[in-house]
Design a protein around this motif. Structure first.
Motif: not given
Length: 61
Positions: A24-28, A32-35
């Motif tokens: 979940r940490q990597e996905l989050l 966030i980085l994509a946004i």
């Protein structure tokens, strides 16, 4: 020749196998980085557009 159902099935299998291994940490962090990257790209485009408008008006005098 590969058909569309074969390609979709292969892609679905890859996603189904790798998705449980993503935390979940990597996905989050990825979301966030994509946004953040999209926002920075958009703002840079607006800034450069304004700079070019200003420069074209300034140098046509």
């Amino acid at each position: 020749m590969k058909t569309l159902p074969t390609k979709v099935g292969t892609l679905g299998g890859i996603v189904a196998c790798t998705f449980p291994h993503i935390g979940r940490q990597e996905l989050l962090a990825t979301c966030i980085l994509a946004i953040l990257g999209a926002v920075i790209s958009f703002l840079t485009t607006l800034l450069l557009r304004q700079i070019f408008r200003w420069a074209s008006k300034f140098f046509k005098l």
